[in-house]
Design a protein around this motif. Structure first.
Motif, PDB file in Angstrom:
ATOM      1  N   PHE A 327       0.795  -1.234   0.000  1.00 15.05           N
ATOM      2  CA  PHE A 327       0.000   0.000   0.000  1.00 15.05           C
ATOM      3  C   PHE A 327       0.829   1.287   0.000  1.00 15.05           C
ATOM      4  O   PHE A 327       0.290   2.371  -0.186  1.00 15.05           O
ATOM      5  N   GLY A 328       2.140   1.182   0.239  1.00 15.75           N
ATOM      6  CA  GLY A 328       2.991   2.357   0.159  1.00 15.75           C
ATOM      7  C   GLY A 328       2.901   3.284   1.353  1.00 15.75           C
ATOM      8  O   GLY A 328       3.402   4.412   1.295  1.00 15.75           O
ATOM      9  N   VAL A 329       2.240   2.866   2.439  1.00 17.75           N
ATOM     10  CA  VAL A 329       2.141   3.682   3.652  1.00 17.75           C
ATOM     11  C   VAL A 329       2.499   2.813   4.852  1.00 17.75           C
ATOM     12  O   VAL A 329       2.529   1.584   4.766  1.00 17.75           O
ATOM     13  N   HIS A 330       2.792   3.471   5.969  1.00 15.46           N
ATOM     14  CA  HIS A 330       3.130   2.735   7.183  1.00 15.46           C
ATOM     15  C   HIS A 330       1.875   2.105   7.787  1.00 15.46           C
ATOM     16  O   HIS A 330       0.753   2.570   7.589  1.00 15.46           O
ATOM     17  N   PHE A 331       2.084   1.047   8.562  1.00 17.82           N
ATOM     18  CA  PHE A 331       0.970   0.314   9.152  1.00 17.82           C
ATOM     19  C   PHE A 331       0.134   1.194  10.065  1.00 17.82           C
ATOM     20  O   PHE A 331      -1.064   0.980  10.229  1.00 17.82           O
ATOM     21  N   ASP A 332       0.750   2.209  10.665  1.00 19.30           N
ATOM     22  CA  ASP A 332       0.022   3.110  11.559  1.00 19.30           C
ATOM     23  C   ASP A 332      -1.092   3.856  10.827  1.00 19.30           C
ATOM     24  O   ASP A 332      -2.034   4.350  11.450  1.00 19.30           O
ATOM     25  N   ASN A 333      -0.963   3.942   9.497  1.00 16.73           N
ATOM     26  CA  ASN A 333      -1.961   4.666   8.695  1.00 16.73           C
ATOM     27  C   ASN A 333      -3.028   3.737   8.128  1.00 16.73           C
ATOM     28  O   ASN A 333      -3.684   4.060   7.150  1.00 16.73           O
ATOM     29  N   LYS A 334      -3.202   2.577   8.749  1.00 15.87           N
ATOM     30  CA  LYS A 334      -4.095   1.554   8.196  1.00 15.87           C
ATOM     31  C   LYS A 334      -5.555   1.987   8.135  1.00 15.87           C
ATOM     32  O   LYS A 334      -6.350   1.419   7.389  1.00 15.87           O
ATOM     33  N   LYS A 335      -5.926   2.990   8.947  1.00 18.58           N
ATOM     34  CA  LYS A 335      -7.326   3.420   8.966  1.00 18.58           C
ATOM     35  C   LYS A 335      -7.677   4.346   7.813  1.00 18.58           C
ATOM     36  O   LYS A 335      -8.848   4.542   7.513  1.00 18.58           O
ATOM     37  N   GLN A 336      -6.670   4.938   7.179  1.00 15.70           N
ATOM     38  CA  GLN A 336      -6.958   5.842   6.071  1.00 15.70           C
ATOM     39  C   GLN A 336      -7.307   5.056   4.812  1.00 15.70           C
ATOM     40  O   GLN A 336      -7.059   3.867   4.710  1.00 15.70           O
TER      41      GLN A 336
END
Length: 433
Positions: A327-336
């Motif tokens: 997804f190209g983002v960190h796991f912390d941003n999973k809600k976006q």
């Protein structure tokens, strides 16, 4: 093995299962009950074929054989389900349903062609006896979803080649699986003569040959197939010249040399396998696929090399790294709201290509890192990435129910509804990237 060119469809007077047991009996179409499909066609006429196809979903029996298939083949399968039910071939049809997506695709393409021949399917019954033989053959072959669409087949070029069945007796897992797959590909691609030569090898020589073709790391069908597959005219062929070279090298070895080299390969493979519990051991042939495949062609000593890169499996067993890769983002941003990357993004994220560089410099860095990590091509790396992700998502997400991998499955829209995703279902999603 009943593979390769499909035989001509049976005529309209095709005998039923009971009548096949009576070779001298002749039954006219008027003497037996027509299938629902034929009755519909007779009543509305050939010009209304589209209406007939619209009617099929409402008349066909329930079948799981359509799962994972494209729309064209789904409609064809519904026609076949009606015909099998009418012919009393329920047991045979159950066996067809039990095949994997790739196996079903292979069988249908052999019989009806790549796009599915509805005219033939509706106007004639299949030769169910030959279908049974084809099911028996293809269920032994491990095929990935969509593999039959991309593989080269000389029959599609109008070439009629003899078939050859190699003896697989005495070969255990994973040698047995890879040997049968090689036999299947050889018959598809007109290599019966080479298959006969391979069949003359002793069991130990067959094992050593497969290791040479597989390259470094644990022998697996996935790695072997990617190492010896080449693309020509938009189709994937086996590099048969490479197999001939390996065969020639093996034939020049005496039995003592074969045993010594095979023992060396197996010892190296045993040392690179990670420690794991019994459940993790079920991850079939997924270990160390990313090590260089070149070394085993010379059987170089790797014992002094302490700088081997971290394996692909080790990387992807970190859910946060897999999440970023997809997804190209960190796991912390999973809600976006996030989207899955395309194939180029997956490759560049894995290789950590610096996008601040100019395009030409990026390509140079990409090729350099491929070489450093031991991959033969971008396509090989992409295929190994997908295969490894499928294994890990299934075993850690579905089987072990790891919370972080469950989140990844959700983001891939693989957990919609109450049905637990199968390996094939996960594979279809991952291969669509």
């Amino acid at each position: 093995m009943v593979l390769g060119l499909r035989k001509s469809p049976a005529p309209n007077g095709q005998l039923s299962s009971k009548e096949r047991d009576q070779p001298n009996s002749v039954t006219k179409p008027s003497q037996r009950e027509l299938s629902p499909v034929w009755r519909l066609q007779q009543s509305i006429g050939n010009k209304a074929l589209s209406l007939l196809l619209q009617h099929i979903p409402h008349t066909a029996p329930m079948t799981t054989a359509t799962e994972g298939m494209n729309v064209q083949f789904k409609q064809l399968i519904l026609v076949l389900a009606l015909q099998a039910q009418q012919a009393g071939e329920g047991m045979m049809w159950t066996q067809f349903e039990a095949l994997s997506v790739g196996q079903r695709q292979s069988l249908l393409m052999q019989w009806y062609g790549e796009n599915g021949d509805f005219t033939t399917a509706i106007s004639t019954l299949p030769d169910w006896k030959q279908w049974q033989e084809m099911i028996t053959s293809v269920k032994k072959i491990t095929l990935q979803p969509e593999e039959p669409y991309s593989e080269a087949d000389v029959s599609s070029l109008g070439v009629n080649q003899p078939q050859y069945q190699m003896n697989s007796a005495g070969l255990l897992v994973p040698y047995h699986e890879t040997w049968l797959w090689l036999n299947y590909k050889g018959n598809k691609q007109g290599q019966a003569h080479l298959l006969q030569r391979l069949d003359r090898l002793s069991i130990l020589k067959r094992q050593l040959l497969l290791h040479k073709l597989n390259g470094a790391g644990q022998l697996s069908l996935y790695q072997l197939s990617n190492n010896i597959t080449i693309e020509e005219h938009l189709k994937q062929w086996i590099d048969w010249s490479r197999i001939e070279e390996a065969l020639h090298a093996i034939n020049n070895l005496n039995d003592q040399q074969v045993e010594r080299q095979l023992e060396a390969v197996q010892q190296v493979n045993n040392t690179i396998l990670p420690e794991s519990d019994s459940e993790h051991d079920e991850m079939e042939e997924s270990v160390d696929r990313d090590l260089s495949w070149l070394s085993y062609f010379g059987f170089e000593d790797q014992s002094e090399d302490s700088n081997q890169p971290v394996s692909m499996e080790q990387i992807l067993q970190d859910p946060e790294k897999m999440f970023h890769l997809l997804f190209g983002v960190h796991f912390d941003n999973k809600k976006q709201i996030i989207t899955v990357g395309n194939r180029d993004q997956l490759i560049d994220r894995f290789l950590e290509v610096d996008h601040k560089l100019l395009p030409k410099q990026q390509e140079q860095q990409r090729m350099q890192k491929l070489k450093e990590y031991g991959y033969a091509s971008v396509n090989q790396l992409l295929m190994l990435l997908k295969i490894t992700m499928i294994d890990i998502l299934y075993h850690l997400g579905v089987t072990r129910k790891d919370e972080k991998y469950i989140i990844i499955l959700q983001k891939l829209e693989l957990l919609q509804g109450k049905k637990t995703p199968t390996r094939d279902y996960i594979a279809t999603r991952i291969h669509s990237i």
